[in-house]
Design a protein around this motif. Sequence first.
Motif, mmCIF file in Angstrom:
data_model
loop_
_atom_site.group_PDB
_atom_site.id
_atom_site.type_symbol
_atom_site.label_atom_id
_atom_site.label_comp_id
_atom_site.label_asym_id
_atom_site.label_seq_id
_atom_site.Cartn_x
_atom_site.Cartn_y
_atom_site.Cartn_z
ATOM 1 N N THR A 267 49.152 46.898 45.781
ATOM 2 C CA THR A 267 49.593 45.943 44.759
ATOM 3 C C THR A 267 51.095 46.096 44.666
ATOM 4 O OG1 THR A 267 47.514 46.225 43.573
ATOM 5 C CG2 THR A 267 49.330 45.209 42.356
ATOM 6 N N GLU B 140 37.172 33.378 44.077
ATOM 7 C CA GLU B 140 37.555 33.506 42.648
ATOM 8 C C GLU B 140 38.003 32.154 42.103
ATOM 9 O OE1 GLU B 140 40.900 36.141 42.200
ATOM 10 O OE2 GLU B 140 39.727 37.936 42.575
ATOM 11 N N GLU B 141 38.864 31.495 42.904
ATOM 12 C CA GLU B 141 39.402 30.205 42.456
ATOM 13 C C GLU B 141 38.292 29.151 42.365
ATOM 14 O OE1 GLU B 141 43.208 28.065 44.172
ATOM 15 O OE2 GLU B 141 41.411 27.270 45.116
ATOM 16 N N GLN C 116 35.874 44.168 43.681
ATOM 17 C CA GLN C 116 36.066 42.714 43.676
ATOM 18 C C GLN C 116 34.748 41.970 43.885
ATOM 19 O OE1 GLN C 116 40.160 42.967 46.036
ATOM 20 N NE2 GLN C 116 39.798 40.882 45.300
ATOM 21 N N GLU D 269 31.062 36.884 37.864
ATOM 22 C CA GLU D 269 31.601 35.559 37.533
ATOM 23 C C GLU D 269 30.676 34.431 38.004
ATOM 24 O OE1 GLU D 269 35.547 35.703 39.253
ATOM 25 O OE2 GLU D 269 36.191 37.200 37.798
ATOM 26 N N SER E 172 43.568 38.557 45.845
ATOM 27 C CA SER E 172 43.040 38.152 44.539
ATOM 28 C C SER E 172 44.002 37.185 43.883
ATOM 29 C CB SER E 172 42.856 39.378 43.647
ATOM 30 O OG SER E 172 42.468 38.963 42.354
ATOM 31 N N ASN E 173 43.437 36.290 43.075
ATOM 32 C CA ASN E 173 44.288 35.374 42.306
ATOM 33 C C ASN E 173 44.852 36.041 41.073
ATOM 34 O OD1 ASN E 173 43.931 33.385 44.029
ATOM 35 N ND2 ASN E 173 42.588 32.147 42.761
ATOM 36 N N LYS E 174 44.307 37.223 40.739
ATOM 37 C CA LYS E 174 44.750 37.885 39.512
ATOM 38 C C LYS E 174 46.060 38.618 39.825
ATOM 39 C CE LYS E 174 40.012 38.134 37.922
ATOM 40 N NZ LYS E 174 39.073 37.912 39.024
ATOM 41 N N THR E 175 47.159 38.158 39.218
ATOM 42 C CA THR E 175 48.457 38.735 39.580
ATOM 43 C C THR E 175 49.142 39.434 38.403
ATOM 44 O OG1 THR E 175 49.469 36.589 39.159
ATOM 45 C CG2 THR E 175 48.970 37.088 41.440
ATOM 46 N N VAL E 176 48.360 39.774 37.364
ATOM 47 C CA VAL E 176 49.006 40.440 36.217
ATOM 48 C C VAL E 176 49.752 41.703 36.629
ATOM 49 C CG1 VAL E 176 48.057 39.832 33.936
ATOM 50 C CG2 VAL E 176 46.639 41.073 35.590
ATOM 51 N N ASP E 177 49.154 42.468 37.569
ATOM 52 C CA ASP E 177 49.819 43.702 38.008
ATOM 53 C C ASP E 177 50.706 43.467 39.233
ATOM 54 O OD1 ASP E 177 48.454 45.102 36.079
ATOM 55 O OD2 ASP E 177 46.747 45.504 37.410
ATOM 56 N N ASN F 230 33.012 41.938 40.585
ATOM 57 C CA ASN F 230 33.599 40.926 39.689
ATOM 58 C C ASN F 230 33.158 39.521 40.059
ATOM 59 O OD1 ASN F 230 34.975 42.780 38.206
ATOM 60 N ND2 ASN F 230 36.911 42.538 39.295
#
Length: 378
Positions: A168, A277-278, A303, A310, A205-210, A306
């Motif tokens: 990451t 995910e998207e 993943q 979802e 991953s589409n999750k980019t908070v980190d 998750n």
Amino acid sequence: MITEAKKDVIKATIPVLEAHGTEITTTFYQNMFKAHPELLNIFNQTNQKVGNQPKALAMTVLAAAKHIDNLEAIVPHVVGIAHKHRALEIKPEHYPIVGKHLLEGIQEVLGDQATPEIIDAWGDYYNQIAQVFIDVEQDMYQSAAWDGFRPFTVKKKEFMTPDIVRFTVDSDEVDKSFTAGQYITVKVKPADYPYEALRHYSICSNKTVDGITFAVKREGTDDTKGVVSNYMHDEIEVGDALFLSAPAGDFKVEDDHSELLFIAGGVGATPVMAMAEEAIAKGNDVKFLYSAINETHLPFKDQFENLEAEGADIRIKLSETEGFLNREDFAGNENREIYICGSMVFMNAMINELGEMGIDDSRIHFEPFGPKMSLQKV
Ligand code: HEM
């Protein structure tokens, strides 16, 4: 634009290109690297050794000759290649170098068969195609999320399996938006390698908070040891800087279907997990078939959990005990739009199996980790 008479000359070279295309491009690369060793900083030498890149270039030249009366047919190929070129910082001034050595490669391999008329016609046609690439790439440079290679800081380094590590990386200075399915490109300079080396890695991953996540599989052993993957595994640690060019690539979920089948093998899960995910977030019906070797070599468990939570229907098949994915696994999903990613060998096997089941090519979208045109029918 090339004249009609020269188009006929090009068309007449199709059988020769079919017979000698890869020999011509292999000769071309060898000569070009001798004259321009600085290009070794941007070309992947493993692709040269394995022969994927000479084959991909030969297939592109052949496709351009076959579709000379209808260049629209090769636009999707041009766009995919241009994404890679943009990610690698290929610029207009590089095109004459490739043109010169490509024509000399044709001359060297074909000898007297390559008449002045043929060389002249291919010279004109090369310039026309090069201009198409340059124009498409110029638009891509303008819309890229950031210019050139920018420093990111490694925030996490997680071993998914003994040979797959997930990084990451983050930067406050760029806009981290991308389309699920795209890749970033890393530029490194290992101490024991004489050049810079560039590699594309799909964003997983589409999750980019980190930050942006991507995974690297350690490739090869001894003299086939992957320069970059081993460097990333052994040398890059949390806190280090990594230089990345902006997200690129045209592998994405098309909007016109809601029933989707994702198929992936090993580290090939990376773009497909982001796409799944998207797709789930958009309310699509997602089925995911994943092939891993065994429990030890089963990456991205977090993943997959998750995705399942979802709403994805996930089936993981362990090849060591259950065999490879095949038509029995695909049965019942014939009407889904299909997205595949994995090694070149995996891609070939999956595409053949689906083709033999009678599934139309147009419904199968794929992204090999390697030069795509080397797998393409033209
Ligand atoms: C990649 C075609 C011009 C540098 C590729 C690929 C193709 C291709 C088919 C493989 C894409 C993939 O990975 O799926 C062409 C054609 C050109 C052209 C038809 C001219 C009309 C150039 C120029 C340069 C360049 C001018 C710069 C010297 C590269 C590099 C890669 C690449 C570095 C990545 C290949 C690797 O590292 O293995 N190109 N290209 N190309 N191209 Fe081009």
